[in-house]
Motif scaffolding. Structure first.
Motif, mmCIF file in Angstrom:
data_model
loop_
_atom_site.group_PDB
_atom_site.id
_atom_site.type_symbol
_atom_site.label_atom_id
_atom_site.label_comp_id
_atom_site.label_asym_id
_atom_site.label_seq_id
_atom_site.Cartn_x
_atom_site.Cartn_y
_atom_site.Cartn_z
ATOM 1 N N UNK A 1 57.367 72.843 35.213
ATOM 2 C CA UNK A 1 58.549 73.703 35.123
ATOM 3 C C UNK A 1 59.002 74.174 36.496
ATOM 4 N N UNK A 2 58.054 74.532 37.355
ATOM 5 C CA UNK A 2 58.403 74.988 38.707
ATOM 6 C C UNK A 2 59.080 73.872 39.499
ATOM 7 N N UNK A 3 58.631 72.639 39.305
ATOM 8 C CA UNK A 3 59.261 71.491 39.983
ATOM 9 C C UNK A 3 60.693 71.303 39.498
ATOM 10 N N UNK A 4 60.906 71.452 38.194
ATOM 11 C CA UNK A 4 62.270 71.387 37.657
ATOM 12 C C UNK A 4 63.104 72.533 38.221
ATOM 13 N N UNK A 5 62.478 73.697 38.381
ATOM 14 C CA UNK A 5 63.166 74.833 38.981
ATOM 15 C C UNK A 5 63.630 74.536 40.398
ATOM 16 N N UNK A 6 62.840 73.755 41.140
ATOM 17 C CA UNK A 6 63.232 73.359 42.491
ATOM 18 C C UNK A 6 64.516 72.526 42.450
ATOM 19 N N UNK A 7 64.603 71.638 41.464
ATOM 20 C CA UNK A 7 65.831 70.851 41.291
ATOM 21 C C UNK A 7 66.997 71.740 40.865
ATOM 22 N N UNK A 8 66.716 72.727 40.009
ATOM 23 C CA UNK A 8 67.782 73.635 39.581
ATOM 24 C C UNK A 8 68.371 74.388 40.767
ATOM 25 N N UNK A 9 67.540 74.695 41.762
ATOM 26 C CA UNK A 9 68.058 75.357 42.962
ATOM 27 C C UNK A 9 69.114 74.503 43.650
ATOM 28 N N UNK A 10 68.907 73.199 43.634
ATOM 29 C CA UNK A 10 69.897 72.284 44.215
ATOM 30 C C UNK A 10 71.194 72.340 43.413
ATOM 31 N N UNK B 1 62.081 82.406 43.046
ATOM 32 C CA UNK B 1 62.311 83.128 41.791
ATOM 33 C C UNK B 1 62.754 82.163 40.690
ATOM 34 N N UNK B 2 63.688 81.285 41.007
ATOM 35 C CA UNK B 2 64.146 80.286 40.032
ATOM 36 C C UNK B 2 62.988 79.374 39.630
ATOM 37 N N UNK B 3 62.184 78.976 40.604
ATOM 38 C CA UNK B 3 61.044 78.102 40.311
ATOM 39 C C UNK B 3 60.031 78.800 39.424
ATOM 40 N N UNK C 1 70.440 77.603 35.336
ATOM 41 C CA UNK C 1 71.449 77.163 36.302
ATOM 42 C C UNK C 1 72.755 77.922 36.097
ATOM 43 N N UNK C 2 73.183 78.046 34.843
ATOM 44 C CA UNK C 2 74.420 78.761 34.518
ATOM 45 C C UNK C 2 74.342 80.213 35.000
ATOM 46 N N UNK D 1 78.955 87.919 32.643
ATOM 47 C CA UNK D 1 78.352 88.048 31.316
ATOM 48 C C UNK D 1 77.403 86.889 31.010
ATOM 49 N N UNK D 2 77.565 85.779 31.727
ATOM 50 C CA UNK D 2 76.747 84.596 31.461
ATOM 51 C C UNK D 2 75.247 84.837 31.507
ATOM 52 N N UNK D 3 74.727 85.540 32.535
ATOM 53 C CA UNK D 3 73.280 85.780 32.584
ATOM 54 C C UNK D 3 72.767 86.574 31.384
ATOM 55 N N UNK D 4 73.571 87.514 30.882
ATOM 56 C CA UNK D 4 73.136 88.326 29.748
ATOM 57 C C UNK D 4 73.161 87.520 28.443
ATOM 58 N N UNK D 5 74.158 86.646 28.303
ATOM 59 C CA UNK D 5 74.170 85.747 27.148
ATOM 60 C C UNK D 5 72.971 84.795 27.198
#
Length: 261
Positions: A16-25, A81-83, A115-116, A234-238
């Motif tokens: 999951x953390x590795x996917x989080x690294x990609x999400x940062x991109x 944090x994302x990771x 990501x959103x 509002x996106x983060x809260x949804x």
């Protein structure tokens, strides 16, 4: 020697953390219309390509003490944090659903929500490149999640998009300016595709509650002259509401129904 279950759990977190690294991109490049594939990861200050040993999720940030290994420019805390969040979600979904299609489905869904959320926090936009394909992709939830039914998927999409569209329309007619972007409408439709109509109402309620508290905090921190201009994405809260539904939504709904009896 660690039990096999502990080893698997750790592997899920690392994955999951590795996917989080990609999400940062994705979070960094998509709003600017840049490719998420090339060029390779590089320091935004000195443009030096980051080698793999400086690009290890979470660990590299700690070893480098939050600075670029070439120019010592500070690295945003958002990256680890994302990771960490993505790794934690991967672990949590494994513990809740096991190694099942539902866990994989909800992990992909959660990754899109992460990501959103961070794009919305940074730019106050929700890219159509994520939400519109997401509506189609996550409408397959009835194939991967045992309790989901196709009719609930359809109603979830219609209710998710329709409710916020009506809210935005009413707000516009009353205030004569937009109070909610189209991105939030498409996002809730995507959430409805993944969680069904119950997930939509749960997400909307919990998202509104957390959004209210978030707005109060933001208003309290803003100066008097800035309070009228303060905009709360509002996106983060949804997204938070949707993730809470995946883990505890059904239990909370049952508790609430029993409480009313």
């Amino acid at each position: 020697m660690f039990p096999l279950s502990v080893f698997i759990a750790v592997m899920f977190f690392i994955f999951g953390a590795c996917i989080g690294s990609f999400l940062n991109v994705v979070i960094c490049r998509m709003p600017e219309g840049k490719s998420i594939v090339s060029p390779p990861s590089h320091c935004p200050t000195c443009n030096h390509t980051i080698p793999f040993y400086f690009n290890l999720p979470i660990l590299s940030f700690l070893l480098l003490k939050g600075k670029c290994g070439f120019c010592n420019a500070p690295i945003s805390i958002r990256y680890p944090l994302v990771e960490f969040i993505t790794g934690l979600l991967a672990l949590g979904l494994f513990l809740k659903f096991g190694m099942t299609p539902a866990a994989i489905f909800y992990f992909i869904f959660s990754a899109v929500l992460i990501a959103v959320s961070f794009i919305d926090l940074d730019h106050q936009i929700i890219p159509d490149k994520l939400s519109l394909p997401g509506i189609l992709i996550f409408s397959t939830s009835c194939l991967f999640v045992p309790q989901m039914r196709f009719v609930s998927v359809i109603w979830g999409i219609l209710a998710g998009g329709g409710i916020l569209y009506l809210v935005a329309l009413c707000y516009y007619h009353i205030r004569r300016h937009q109070g909610m972007g189209g991105g939030d409408i498409k996002l809730l439709a995507m959430i409805g595709a993944a969680t069904g109509i119950k997930g939509v109402f749960f997400t909307l309620f919990t998202g509104s509650v957390f959004g209210t508290f978030g707005g109060m905090i933001a208003m309290a921190r803003a100066g008097k002259s800035q309070k009228r201009q303060t905009k709360i994405p509002f996106g983060p809260f949804l997204s938070l509401g949707a993730i809470l539904y995946i883990f505890w939504g059904e239990s909370i709904i049952r508790w609430y129904i029993n409480f009313l009896k």
